[in-house]
Write an enzyme that holds these catalytic residues in place. Structure first.
Site, PDB file in Angstrom:
ATOM      1  N   HIS A   1      40.699  46.386  41.006  1.00  0.00           N
ATOM      2  CA  HIS A   1      39.365  46.114  40.488  1.00  0.00           C
ATOM      3  C   HIS A   1      39.270  46.537  39.028  1.00  0.00           C
ATOM      4  O   HIS A   1      38.640  45.878  38.212  1.00  0.00           O
ATOM      5  CB  HIS A   1      38.325  46.854  41.322  1.00  0.00           C
TER       6      HIS A   1
ATOM      7  N   TYR B   1      44.709  49.198  49.931  1.00  0.00           N
ATOM      8  CA  TYR B   1      43.859  48.410  50.838  1.00  0.00           C
ATOM      9  C   TYR B   1      44.259  46.938  50.959  1.00  0.00           C
ATOM     10  O   TYR B   1      43.676  46.208  51.754  1.00  0.00           O
ATOM     11  CB  TYR B   1      42.388  48.508  50.407  1.00  0.00           C
TER      12      TYR B   1
ATOM     13  N   ARG C   1      42.170  38.126  42.418  1.00  0.00           N
ATOM     14  CA  ARG C   1      42.362  39.228  41.476  1.00  0.00           C
ATOM     15  C   ARG C   1      43.742  39.829  41.733  1.00  0.00           C
ATOM     16  O   ARG C   1      43.952  40.516  42.730  1.00  0.00           O
ATOM     17  CB  ARG C   1      41.260  40.264  41.716  1.00  0.00           C
TER      18      ARG C   1
END
Length: 268
Positions: A227, A236, A223
């Site tokens: 998200h 992160y 990805r």
């Protein structure tokens, strides 16, 4: 390429405050289109967050796609869903929920109904790696294997369950091995290789349609963005990891393949 162009346009509209929410497909186009192309028009696709591009490829009109993103008066959901939650009756693409994994149980039930009715259809059940920790995944896998329903479980392993990496989300890092507990075959495909995704998915669709029962296909990809448009992945994720996967871009990879085969000329 069409999916990527639409996706990038939706992100710009979201950043401009024109639409509310986008689950970007950037980097996962091969996984999505390669597997979904193996489904016949009579088959069903049960979606997670990022399969809107597959819906476009299978017949969802672009005008309906955009209307649903705006949630305007032309939205076929009539305001009953948040944006980026598509549905299209014509291509057997049911509306989905943001609750993780619920489409798995619904899809298994629909596939079982198809078996009882002796319908010649296969159900593709799409979900992310994080959903393999959900109750619906385990219940769905168990029932599907026991009943030998005509479905293919498609786990899009993009490395992250929102902000939780695979290494922390599950002790079993090989998601394909989760199928062994339920007595069904499992396979893994390079999710940035569109032909590999198609070839494996096609074989499993044929397997399911023959009455041999379900299988799990784990498609390993990445990805590239957050998200969702509400997420900041820089908080992160390591920048070096993202840069590594940028070099594996599925569209550029396909372009290079077609150039090597003489289908495209360099620079086209």
């Amino acid at each position: 390429l069409r999916v990527r162009c639409v996706d990038q346009r939706m992100l710009k509209l979201q950043r401009a405050g024109r639409i509310g929410f986008v689950g970007s497909m950037l980097g996962q186009e091969a996984a999505m289109i390669g597997t979904a192309t193996a489904l016949e028009p009579r088959d069903w696709l049960w979606s997670g967050l990022r399969e809107g591009g597959a819906a476009l490829m299978r017949g969802l009109p672009l005008s309906e796609y955009v209307a649903q993103m705006y949630c305007n008066s032309n939205d076929t959901a009539k305001g009953r869903q948040m944006c980026n939650h598509f549905q299209h009756k014509g291509s057997h693409y049911p509306s989905w929920s943001s609750v993780i994994g619920t489409q798995i149980l619904h899809g298994v039930g629909a596939a079982y109904a198809a078996k009882l009715k002796k319908l010649d259809e296969v159900h593709g059940l799409y979900f992310g790696d994080g959903a393999t920790s959900s109750n619906s995944f385990h219940s769905g896998m168990n029932f599907a294997a026991v009943w030998k329903v005509p479905c293919v479980f498609v786990c899009i392993d993009n490395g992250w369950a929102i902000s939780v990496p695979n290494s922390e989300q599950c002790a079993q890092h090989d998601f394909s091995r989760k199928a062994l507990a339920y007595g069904m075959p499992a396979f893994e495909a390079d999710g940035n290789d569109v032909l590999a995704c198609y070839e494996l998915m096609h074989a499993l669709v044929v397997h399911a349609r023959s009455g041999a029962g379900p299988a799990l296909l784990v498609v390993k990809t990445y990805r590239m963005l957050g998200h969702s448009s509400s997420d900041d992945p820089t908080r992160y994720r390591d920048k070096a990891e993202v840069e590594l996967w940028e070099k594996r871009d599925p569209i550029q990879r396909t372009v290079r393949f077609l150039e090597q085969r003489g289908v495209l000329r360099k620079g086209e």
